[in-house]
Design a protein around this motif. Structure first.
Motif, PDB file in Angstrom:
ATOM      1  N   PHE A 719       0.813  -1.234  -0.028  1.00 53.06           N
ATOM      2  CA  PHE A 719      -0.232  -0.093  -0.007  1.00 53.06           C
ATOM      3  C   PHE A 719       0.591   1.112   0.076  1.00 53.06           C
ATOM      4  N   ALA A 720       2.287   0.955  -0.080  1.00 55.82           N
ATOM      5  CA  ALA A 720       3.100   2.266  -0.121  1.00 55.82           C
ATOM      6  C   ALA A 720       3.024   2.967  -1.502  1.00 55.82           C
ATOM      7  N   ARG A 721       2.781   4.380  -1.334  1.00 58.81           N
ATOM      8  CA  ARG A 721       2.709   5.292  -2.356  1.00 58.81           C
ATOM      9  C   ARG A 721       3.630   6.446  -2.363  1.00 58.81           C
ATOM     10  N   GLY A 722       4.287   6.968  -3.425  1.00 56.11           N
ATOM     11  CA  GLY A 722       4.937   8.210  -3.509  1.00 56.11           C
ATOM     12  C   GLY A 722       3.876   9.259  -3.717  1.00 56.11           C
ATOM     13  N   ILE A 723       3.756  10.464  -3.052  1.00 54.99           N
ATOM     14  CA  ILE A 723       2.668  11.479  -3.153  1.00 54.99           C
ATOM     15  C   ILE A 723       3.468  12.809  -3.953  1.00 54.99           C
ATOM     16  N   LEU A 724       3.077  13.170  -4.911  1.00 60.07           N
ATOM     17  CA  LEU A 724       3.692  14.176  -5.714  1.00 60.07           C
ATOM     18  C   LEU A 724       2.944  15.333  -5.290  1.00 60.07           C
ATOM     19  N   LYS A 725       3.645  16.364  -4.701  1.00 59.29           N
ATOM     20  CA  LYS A 725       3.148  17.493  -4.176  1.00 59.29           C
ATOM     21  C   LYS A 725       4.059  18.618  -4.250  1.00 59.29           C
ATOM     22  N   CYS A 726       3.405  19.909  -3.907  1.00 62.15           N
ATOM     23  CA  CYS A 726       4.441  20.995  -3.797  1.00 62.15           C
ATOM     24  C   CYS A 726       5.215  20.860  -2.659  1.00 62.15           C
ATOM     25  N   ASP A 727       6.402  21.662  -2.648  1.00 61.25           N
ATOM     26  CA  ASP A 727       7.429  21.544  -1.469  1.00 61.25           C
ATOM     27  C   ASP A 727       6.855  22.631  -0.540  1.00 61.25           C
ATOM     28  N   MET A 728       5.869  22.320   0.460  1.00 58.64           N
ATOM     29  CA  MET A 728       5.207  23.214   1.337  1.00 58.64           C
ATOM     30  C   MET A 728       5.047  22.114   2.178  1.00 58.64           C
ATOM     31  N   SER A 729       5.873  22.620   3.401  1.00 54.45           N
ATOM     32  CA  SER A 729       5.604  21.823   4.680  1.00 54.45           C
ATOM     33  C   SER A 729       4.256  22.149   5.448  1.00 54.45           C
ATOM     34  N   ASP A 730       3.982  21.737   6.481  1.00 54.65           N
ATOM     35  CA  ASP A 730       2.906  21.914   7.261  1.00 54.65           C
ATOM     36  C   ASP A 730       3.234  23.430   7.857  1.00 54.65           C
ATOM     37  N   LEU A 731       4.356  23.417   8.372  1.00 52.13           N
ATOM     38  CA  LEU A 731       4.844  24.741   8.903  1.00 52.13           C
ATOM     39  C   LEU A 731       4.977  25.960   8.085  1.00 52.13           C
ATOM     40  N   SER A 732       5.555  25.668   6.698  1.00 48.26           N
ATOM     41  CA  SER A 732       5.517  26.828   5.751  1.00 48.26           C
ATOM     42  C   SER A 732       4.057  27.285   5.406  1.00 48.26           C
ATOM     43  N   LEU A 733       3.090  26.057   5.475  1.00 47.72           N
ATOM     44  CA  LEU A 733       1.535  26.482   5.068  1.00 47.72           C
ATOM     45  C   LEU A 733       0.848  27.400   6.193  1.00 47.72           C
ATOM     46  N   ILE A 734       1.158  26.881   7.474  1.00 45.09           N
ATOM     47  CA  ILE A 734       0.632  27.659   8.498  1.00 45.09           C
ATOM     48  C   ILE A 734       1.129  29.080   8.698  1.00 45.09           C
ATOM     49  N   LEU A 735       2.368  29.233   8.133  1.00 45.61           N
ATOM     50  CA  LEU A 735       2.993  30.443   8.200  1.00 45.61           C
ATOM     51  C   LEU A 735       2.500  31.408   7.213  1.00 45.61           C
ATOM     52  N   CYS A 736       2.235  30.791   6.067  1.00 49.39           N
ATOM     53  CA  CYS A 736       1.422  31.259   4.698  1.00 49.39           C
ATOM     54  C   CYS A 736       0.219  31.951   5.126  1.00 49.39           C
ATOM     55  N   LEU A 737      -0.464  31.340   6.117  1.00 47.50           N
ATOM     56  CA  LEU A 737      -1.948  31.762   6.238  1.00 47.50           C
ATOM     57  C   LEU A 737      -1.617  32.620   7.923  1.00 47.50           C
ATOM     58  N   SER A 738      -0.636  32.639   8.588  1.00 48.97           N
ATOM     59  CA  SER A 738      -0.538  33.338   9.880  1.00 48.97           C
ATOM     60  C   SER A 738      -0.831  34.798   9.749  1.00 48.97           C
ATOM     61  N   TYR A 739      -0.492  35.212   8.677  1.00 49.18           N
ATOM     62  CA  TYR A 739      -0.648  37.028   8.588  1.00 49.18           C
ATOM     63  C   TYR A 739      -2.324  37.126   8.374  1.00 49.18           C
ATOM     64  N   SER A 740      -2.891  36.148   7.548  1.00 45.90           N
ATOM     65  CA  SER A 740      -4.434  36.401   7.437  1.00 45.90           C
ATOM     66  C   SER A 740      -5.065  36.101   8.718  1.00 45.90           C
ATOM     67  N   ILE A 741      -4.424  34.905   9.566  1.00 47.69           N
ATOM     68  CA  ILE A 741      -5.207  34.964  10.652  1.00 47.69           C
ATOM     69  C   ILE A 741      -4.908  35.825  11.572  1.00 47.69           C
ATOM     70  N   LEU A 742      -3.889  36.477  11.538  1.00 49.95           N
ATOM     71  CA  LEU A 742      -3.599  37.750  12.451  1.00 49.95           C
ATOM     72  C   LEU A 742      -4.443  38.837  12.175  1.00 49.95           C
ATOM     73  N   LEU A 743      -5.004  39.032  11.022  1.00 46.44           N
ATOM     74  CA  LEU A 743      -5.824  40.156  10.422  1.00 46.44           C
ATOM     75  C   LEU A 743      -7.043  39.570  10.976  1.00 46.44           C
ATOM     76  N   MET A 744      -7.448  38.305  11.024  1.00 42.83           N
ATOM     77  CA  MET A 744      -8.741  37.907  11.337  1.00 42.83           C
ATOM     78  C   MET A 744      -8.928  38.029  12.775  1.00 42.83           C
ATOM     79  N   ILE A 745      -8.054  37.798  13.714  1.00 46.32           N
ATOM     80  CA  ILE A 745      -8.206  38.220  14.956  1.00 46.32           C
ATOM     81  C   ILE A 745      -8.347  39.453  15.146  1.00 46.32           C
ATOM     82  N   THR A 746      -7.527  40.331  14.554  1.00 44.00           N
ATOM     83  CA  THR A 746      -7.558  41.834  14.917  1.00 44.00           C
ATOM     84  C   THR A 746      -8.913  42.092  14.522  1.00 44.00           C
ATOM     85  N   CYS A 747      -9.624  41.784  13.432  1.00 44.03           N
ATOM     86  CA  CYS A 747     -10.643  42.346  12.803  1.00 44.03           C
ATOM     87  C   CYS A 747     -11.859  41.690  13.770  1.00 44.03           C
TER      88      CYS A 747
END
Length: 859
Positions: A719-747
């Motif tokens: 059942f092993a599979r290699g997953i083709l994906k963009c080189d975005m870690s979970d951390l980088s994804l959260i950092l990418c959204l973190s500014y928007s989350i900050l705006l959301m909290i401020t709002c």
């Protein structure tokens, strides 16, 4: 002149222990040693007569002497004589008998012997034996060879096969016309390997023959490798009652070792078979017997079922027709030279002769003397007859060559051969090369051994007209075995197994048992291991998984989130609905751009906010699309940008409302930067921070694709599979959204602070509800997103969770802020009219009163 015998100790000993021997007169005398009788019980040297091994072989010597003496080309004018002795199958007794051969060479002191008249006696000169034919058993030959070596008398054996006798430094005067057991052991090892066995036991009769044969087999197998000895058992010379049952029980301790290599005498072989039968082990043991078993019927008599399938070996031989004709014509009248022939006659015909000193047995019939061998009794030529004849001829050819060299042209024995010098005769013996009685070459190597030539037999009971031994191959320095001719218990054609451990299954490695190279345990190469070699498991490379049989590795399949996957269908469906709804709102606002409701909602920021909502829905398609450099770049850019635009616009709105009413509490002067242009500028400044961060990320780490082989790597490699994906870690994804989350909290904070604004004043409360709901959505998103980190479908779950959460937050914004407006514009146009304008001061005063009533309802 008085003739007396020398009162010598040796002569006396011989007279006391050896009352009978055969004397054949001749110019040159050969000695002969034969087991005419079996070993006697305790205290008695000799037992019953041995018809085949004794009489047949002895008569073969007499037959050979007759042939040689009648041959005008071999030792012409020289007659060979013989002194033949009985060894009674006992080495100590044979040693005593062999002293007869050396008495002529013992120096005797006669100086003190005088006749009654004072004259020296006339002492008959003992016959001089120039060479000895024999003995049969290896232990007997070893004992005799030690004596004959002292007096330099050459010896040629016709049956002794112990490897020990090949030691030329200890038995330099010993030669043999049969191959040594070391050859036999090699042949037996080749047979075992040809049958695919690697785990056998050995069984040996105590004594030189059995022990030396097994030692040779073990030594050769150790040198060759690939064969292990499970047990090596010795049968005592005088076995106790129940000894053979214990031996069979010991063999069963290693029951996988079904093959049993047996170097034993006939009696021991028979008793082993009987013990196996008593233990109900018929068909379990697979015997490989030495030449002591050969093709004899006596060891397996009444034990045929146990012996079925036994493979035996015998020096290559042929039946000598001339000897058959000679022996079957023997009778009591024409064979008086054989002093044991009468005893043989009684045993062969089961009758009784009237002899002096022998009590008549009334239970047995009286011999008539008219009986005939092979007509009135069973007869089959004994297997070693050929070798007895060849041994005599080898001695004769050596004497002939010696006579030709020492006595050229001389008739009879010349002075140079009287006496025959033993060491010189040995050199001639070792140089002989002639065709023997069976047509095969007779020769000796430097150790006095004959070439190894064996026939291989198998005892078969199925598919043959008469159960018996069948030739299945031969060995002459190498094995030729016809496996297709072999049959086993029940007529089975397949060779049974005799292995310590069976071959490991595909995907298993061998874990060797310490000290036993043929035994192992099979261990599965589990997980992502494959069988590197038969002893080692190794891990497949990170991007590969093992083959189903684990003999190698294969590339791991590459997958991506497909559009047809359930994980993609739901987010795409929501995104399409959202895009349609957003497009409808934008179209409505554009069409009714100058109406009071559109103008009151802040047209400029509304369009910006709707653009952000549109981009939030759009990101779903980028998250599901097949990763590529372009797709990955747009994912980075738009993942946080849509939320950033939306929340920047809402933050700007809530901040404006909050500042207006906070400023109104202090003065009637409007706050700064509340014009549409200022609002757009503030919004774009907030958005630029997100864009700046994304472009810095582009510079530090350019977008690219990667194949993740660890995310879907379950215990089962299928059942092993290699997953083709963009080189975005979970951390980088959260950092990418973190500014928007900050705006959301401020709002959200500003929405809470502006909660007292009347519903009739702008959009503070809808924005507040929007932010509360959005916070709940994203609070639910975090545990789902990070809680699936160990799941084999992590990427699919996280992608779906992220896109659905973003679509839901966009839908909340769209539904709370714009759907009610669109509803009024389309379905209640009468409410979309210009209301009376109020001053900034009136608005503030109304809001203040409303706030107080909300805080103190009792007033």
């Amino acid at each position: 002149m008085l003739h007396i015998e020398l009162p010598d100790l040796t002569v006396a000993l011989l007279q006391g222990t050896q009352p009978q021997s055969i004397k054949i007169e001749g110019d040159i005398t050969l000695g002969g040693l034969f087991p005419v009788h079996a070993r006697g019980p305790a205290g008695i040297p000799c037992g019953e007569i041995k018809r085949e091994k004794g009489i047949h072989r002895l008569e073969a010597l007499l037959y050979a002497l007759d042939q040689i003496n009648n041959d005008p080309d071999l030792l012409p004018n020289i007659t060979l004589g013989a002194r033949i002795l009985d060894t009674c199958s006992r080495d100590t007794y044979a040693l005593e008998q062999s002293l007869t051969f050396v008495q002529a060479l013992i120096q005797k002191d006669n100086s003190d012997v005088r006749c009654s008249n004072g004259e020296p006696p006339i002492i008959p000169k003992p016959e001089r034996v120039v060479g000895v034919i024999g003995a049969s058993g290896s232990s007997v030959s070893i004992m005799v060879a030690n004596v004959l070596r002292l007096f330099a008398i050459p010896q040629i054996s016709y049956a002794s096969t112990a490897p020990e006798l090949s030691d030329n430094s200890r038995y330099e005067f010993f030669s043999r016309v049969v191959p040594p057991d070391s050859y036999q052991a090699q042949a037996m090892l080749d047979i075992v390997k040809a049958m695919g066995w690697n785990y056998v036991s050995t069984l040996a009769s105590e004594g030189n023959y059995g022990e030396s044969g097994v030692d040779a087999f073990i030594q050769i197998s150790r040198e060759a490798g690939g064969l292990c000895i499970a047990q090596s058992i010795k049968i005592p010379r005088e076995p106790r009652p129940g000894e053979f049952d214990k031996i069979v029980k010991r063999l069963m301790e290693t029951s996988n070792a079904r093959g049993v290599i047996i170097f034993a005498n006939e009696d021991d072989i028979k008793r082993v078979l009987q013990a196996a039968k008593r233990a109900n082990l018929t068909g379990h043991f697979l015997f490989v017997g030495s030449d002591s078993w050969g093709a004899k019927s006596s060891p397996i008599e009444d034990q045929e079922e146990v012996a079925e399938g036994a493979v035996t070996i015998l020096p290559k031989r042929a039946s000598i027709d001339g000897f058959d004709e000679y022996f079957t014509s023997r009778s009591l009248e024409n064979n008086r030279r054989n002093i044991w022939f009468a005893e043989f006659w009684e045993d062969d015909f089961k009758c009784k002769l009237t002899r002096p000193g022998i009590k008549y047995d009334p239970d047995r019939r009286k011999c008539t003397g008219e009986e005939r061998i092979s007509q009135d009794s069973q007869y089959e030529q004994e297997g070693k007859v050929q070798f007895v004849i060849d041994a005599v001829y080898a001695m004769a050819h050596a004497l002939h060559s010696m006579h030709m060299d020492l006595c050229p042209g001389s008739m009879g024995v010349c002075e140079k051969m009287d006496p025959v010098e033993g060491r010189m005769l040995l050199q001639y013996i070792r140089s002989v090369n002639f065709n023997g009685s069976a047509g095969t070459a007779v020769m000796f190597n430097e150790n006095g051994d004959a070439p190894g030539r064996y026939d291989i037999f198998q005892y078969q009971m199925s598919n043959v007209s008469n159960p018996g031994y069948r030739v299945i191959g031969q060995w002459t320095n190498h094995l030729r075995l016809n496996l297709e001719d072999m049959q086993w218990s029940g007529g089975e054609q397949k060779v049974p197994d005799s292995v310590c451990s069976f071959p490991c299954e595909s995907g298993e490695r061998k874990k060797m048992v310490k000290g036993v190279p043929c035994c192992w345990h099979c261990e599965l190469c589990d997980g992502y291991q494959f069988v590197l070699d038969e002893f080692t498991c190794d891990m497949c490379p990170f991007d590969m998984r093992p083959l189903k049989n684990r003999t190698g590795c294969r590339p791991t399949p590459i997958i991506k989130l497909e559009w047809s996957s359930p994980w993609a269908i739901i987010p795409v469906f929501l995104a399409i609905l959202g895009i349609l709804a957003t497009t409808g709102v934008i179209s409505t606002f554009v069409r009714f751009n100058d109406t009071p409701i559109v103008r009151a909602s802040g047209r400029e920021l509304s369009y910006v906010l709707l653009t952000g909502i549109f981009l939030i829905y759009l990101i779903t398609f980028l998250m599901i699309a097949e990763p590529s450099v372009v797709v990955c770049a747009f994912r980075r850019l738009l993942l946080g940008l849509g939320m950033c635009i939306s929340y920047s616009a809402m933050l700007t709105k809530t901040n404006r409302i909050y500042r207006i009413f906070e400023q109104g509490k202090k003065s009637v002067t409007p706050p700064k930067f509340i014009s549409p242009t200022s609002q757009l500028l503030i919004t774009f400044i907030l958005i630029s921070v997100q864009l700046l961060g994304v472009f810095v990320w582009f510079g530090v780490e350019p977008p690219h694709t990667t194949i993740d082989y660890e995310e879907q790597k379950p215990p089962n490699p299928e059942f092993a599979r290699g997953i083709l994906k963009c080189d975005m870690s979970d951390l980088s994804l959260i950092l990418c959204l973190s500014y928007s989350i900050l705006l959301m909290i401020t709002c959200t904070v500003y929405a809470i602070k502006s909660r007292g604004v009347p519903e009739t004043f702008n959009e503070a409360k809808p924005i507040g509800f929007t932010m509360y709901t959005t916070c709940i959505i994203w609070l639910a998103f975090v545990p789902i997103f990070f809680g699936t980190a160990q799941s084999t479908e992590k990427m699919f779950i996280q992608t779906t969770t992220l896109t659905v959460s973003m679509s839901l937050s966009a839908t909340v914004s769209l539904g709370m802020l714009y759907i009610p407006k669109v509803y009024v514009i389309i379905f209640h146009p009468e409410q979309n009219v210009q209301k009376r304008k109020r001053s900034f001061k009136a608005v503030v005063q109304a809001a203040t009163v409303s706030t107080r009533l909300t805080v103190n309802p009792a007033l």
